[in-house]
Enzyme design. Structure first.
Site, PDB file in Angstrom:
ATOM      1  CE  LYS A  60       1.189   4.848   8.480  1.00  0.00           C
ATOM      2  NZ  LYS A  60       1.225   4.283   7.149  1.00  0.00           N
TER       3      LYS A  60
ATOM      4  CG  ASP B 116       5.793   3.756   0.702  1.00  0.00           C
ATOM      5  OD1 ASP B 116       6.125   4.444   1.694  1.00  0.00           O
ATOM      6  OD2 ASP B 116       4.611   3.631   0.318  1.00  0.00           O
TER       7      ASP B 116
ATOM      8  CE1 TYR C 231      -3.545   2.708   0.731  1.00  0.00           C
ATOM      9  CE2 TYR C 231      -2.190   3.333   2.603  1.00  0.00           C
ATOM     10  CZ  TYR C 231      -3.245   3.590   1.753  1.00  0.00           C
ATOM     11  OH  TYR C 231      -3.995   4.730   1.915  1.00  0.00           O
TER      12      TYR C 231
HETATM   13  C1  LIG Z   1       0.590   4.849   5.782  1.00  0.00           C
HETATM   14  C2  LIG Z   1       1.303   4.601   4.494  1.00  0.00           C
HETATM   15  C3  LIG Z   1       1.194   5.460   3.395  1.00  0.00           C
HETATM   16  C4  LIG Z   1       0.244   6.622   3.378  1.00  0.00           C
HETATM   17  O1  LIG Z   1       0.576   7.582   4.329  1.00  0.00           O
HETATM   18  P1  LIG Z   1      -0.578   8.643   4.774  1.00  0.00           P
HETATM   19  O2  LIG Z   1       0.143   9.545   5.731  1.00  0.00           O
HETATM   20  O3  LIG Z   1      -1.658   7.832   5.373  1.00  0.00           O
HETATM   21  O4  LIG Z   1      -0.992   9.346   3.548  1.00  0.00           O
HETATM   22  C5  LIG Z   1       1.972   5.211   2.286  1.00  0.00           C
HETATM   23  N1  LIG Z   1       2.814   4.171   2.238  1.00  0.00           N
HETATM   24  C6  LIG Z   1       2.946   3.321   3.274  1.00  0.00           C
HETATM   25  C7  LIG Z   1       3.920   2.202   3.178  1.00  0.00           C
HETATM   26  C8  LIG Z   1       2.189   3.501   4.425  1.00  0.00           C
HETATM   27  O5  LIG Z   1       2.293   2.634   5.423  1.00  0.00           O
END
Ligand SMILES: *Cc1c(COP(=O)(O)O)cnc(C)c1O
Length: 431
Positions: free
Chosen positions: A267, A239, A144
């Site tokens: 995060k 990511d 994701y």
């Molecule tokens: C949480 C997350 C996102 C999205 O971040 P948001 O701050 O919710 O937009 C993208 N990539 C990964 C791997 C994530 O865990």
């Protein structure tokens, strides 16, 4: 458990927000029932609107690596906020947070702050396209990357190479720019690159996929990705919105010793306030406006209050032994429960990486691709979830989500959770 106030609040919320929430998974759709509305948090604990107390393993989905309302983070936020909340002009705090990150992270020379993980990923993809002059990207099934249009894409059916959108409102023409491949399958990557490398700008992956279970990848797979990217002139994007500053300060890149071209963050980086970032070498980052011609901007980017929170949180992460402590607590947690489950022959196994864990209702030795997760097993999670909620243990409300150990979790918290989860497993499987 009395949840009268949460029920009332959710009723009102449903008149105000689609589905009653401002982010879908909060709505408890996959576990059923009413979401608990949280009033307060301190350390490892949260309290809901009806004053029920929980040990929190969701930790706001990862950002709170120090637990709730860390004294020093709150102090820095308070100190900063009295001087104003936003200027839309540079502040020294941006320099300070960037210096701290760049001087302690193994693979970054320059970064750009944004306001969310999604924004970081969206910008990283644009940067990769701008640098390579190519349009298509490869992503992996089970990863994701936020709600970026071109990443809300599922694998095409059968032999179709290009993806189909997984959300209404994403044009098929956008989805067509994305190729979705299975995780941990290097041959699939090789064959796709052989055919389409001249059209592919980047491969994006969560190096520690933690948004659809915890689908740990082999180091060889990640290493081969890097080699193939080099061979074919494709950029590699890690990511690390979850794994960044979580799997050690240099994240999964540091753990595996792999230097991607671009890394995205979110995060943890903001100390519980909305911050994201992306970074890489000075050369790659020089393509971003105003230095280069890839445009990306943000009114609240580098927000001073958020910078102060991130600075304090990341400083604490850099204390000697910080990661060893939370990682070994997590290992103790998952080892204890796995031993129990094995002794009882339950189809339950916990997977962990650093201070991230996932509860799988499975007997498989390893689960490293999305297709290995049995959707029917989520019924067990649902039962366990409500049992534990009653017992004062809070997890993210979906069996596909991982949990987190923070520095605020004590040995006693973990032992209490272990006892209750064991009771929960007996309840789920012995009925
Ligand atoms: C949480 C997350 C996102 C999205 O971040 P948001 O701050 O919710 O937009 C993208 N990539 C990964 C791997 C994530 O865990």
């Amino acid at each position: 458990m009395i949840n009268k106030k949460s029920v009332e609040l959710f009723k009102t919320a449903n008149t105000l927000f689609p589905g009653g929430v401002n982010s879908p998974v909060r709505a408890f759709k996959s576990v059923g029932g009413t979401p608990v509305f949280i009033k307060r948090g301190k350390g490892s604990r949260i309290w809901d609107a009806d004053d029920n107390e929980y040990i929190d393993f969701c930790c706001s989905w990862g950002p709170l690596i120090l637990g709730h309302a860390n004294d020093k983070v709150i102090e820095k936020i308070s100190e900063t906020i009295v001087n104003g909340t936003s200027f839309g002009a540079p502040t020294e705090l941006e320099n300070k947070l960037a210096e701290l990150i760049i001087s302690n992270h193994d693979y970054l020379e320059k970064i750009r702050f944004v306001s969310s993980g999604t924004e970081a990923v969206m910008s990283a993809i644009r940067l990769a396209r701008g640098v390579t002059g190519k349009d298509k990207i490869i992503k992996f099934d089970g990863c994701y990357h936020g709600h970026v249009d071109s990443l809300l894409v599922n694998a095409g059916s059968g032999l179709a190479t290009f993806g189909t959108s997984s959300s209404a409102g994403v044009p098929e023409s956008f989805a067509n720019e994305t190729i979705v491949l299975p995780l941990n399958d290097i041959m699939a990557v090789k064959e796709t690159l052989k055919k389409y490398a001249n059209k592919i700008a980047a491969i994006i992956i969560e190096p520690v996929p933690a948004n659809n279970g915890l689908l740990l990848q082999s180091k060889e797979f990640l290493f081969c990705l890097q080699c193939l990217c080099k061979t074919y002139g494709v950029l590699l994007i890690f990511d690390e919105v979850i794994s960044g500053f979580r799997i050690g300060f240099s994240g999964a890149a540091g753990l595996y010793g792999i230097k991607p071209d671009i890394i995205t963050f979110g995060k943890i980086i903001g100390g519980g306030l909305p911050v994201g970032a992306y970074g890489g070498s000075s050369e790659i980052m020089s393509n971003i406006a105003p230095q280069g011609n890839v445009y990306q901007a943000g009114t609240l980017s580098g927000n001073p209050v958020a910078m102060a929170a991130g600075l304090e949180q990341l400083s604490q992460c850099l204390q000697p032994g910080f990661y060893d402590k939370i990682n070994s607590l997590c290992k103790y947690f998952t080892d204890s429960l796995n031993e129990f489950s094995l002794s009882k022959n339950y189809p339950f196994k916990m997977f962990a990486m650093g201070s991230i864990f996932w509860m799988a209702f499975s007997t498989q030795e390893e689960i490293n691709a999305a297709s290995q997760i049995d959707a029917a097993s989520m019924e067990y999670f649902k039962k366990l979830y409500h049992f534990l909620l009653e017992q004062g243990i809070y997890f993210g409300p979906s069996g596909y989500e991982v949990g987190f150990i923070s520095a605020a979790h004590s040995q006693a918290d973990i032992d209490e959770a272990i006892v209750k989860i064991k009771m929960g497993l007996d309840f789920v499987f012995e009925k």
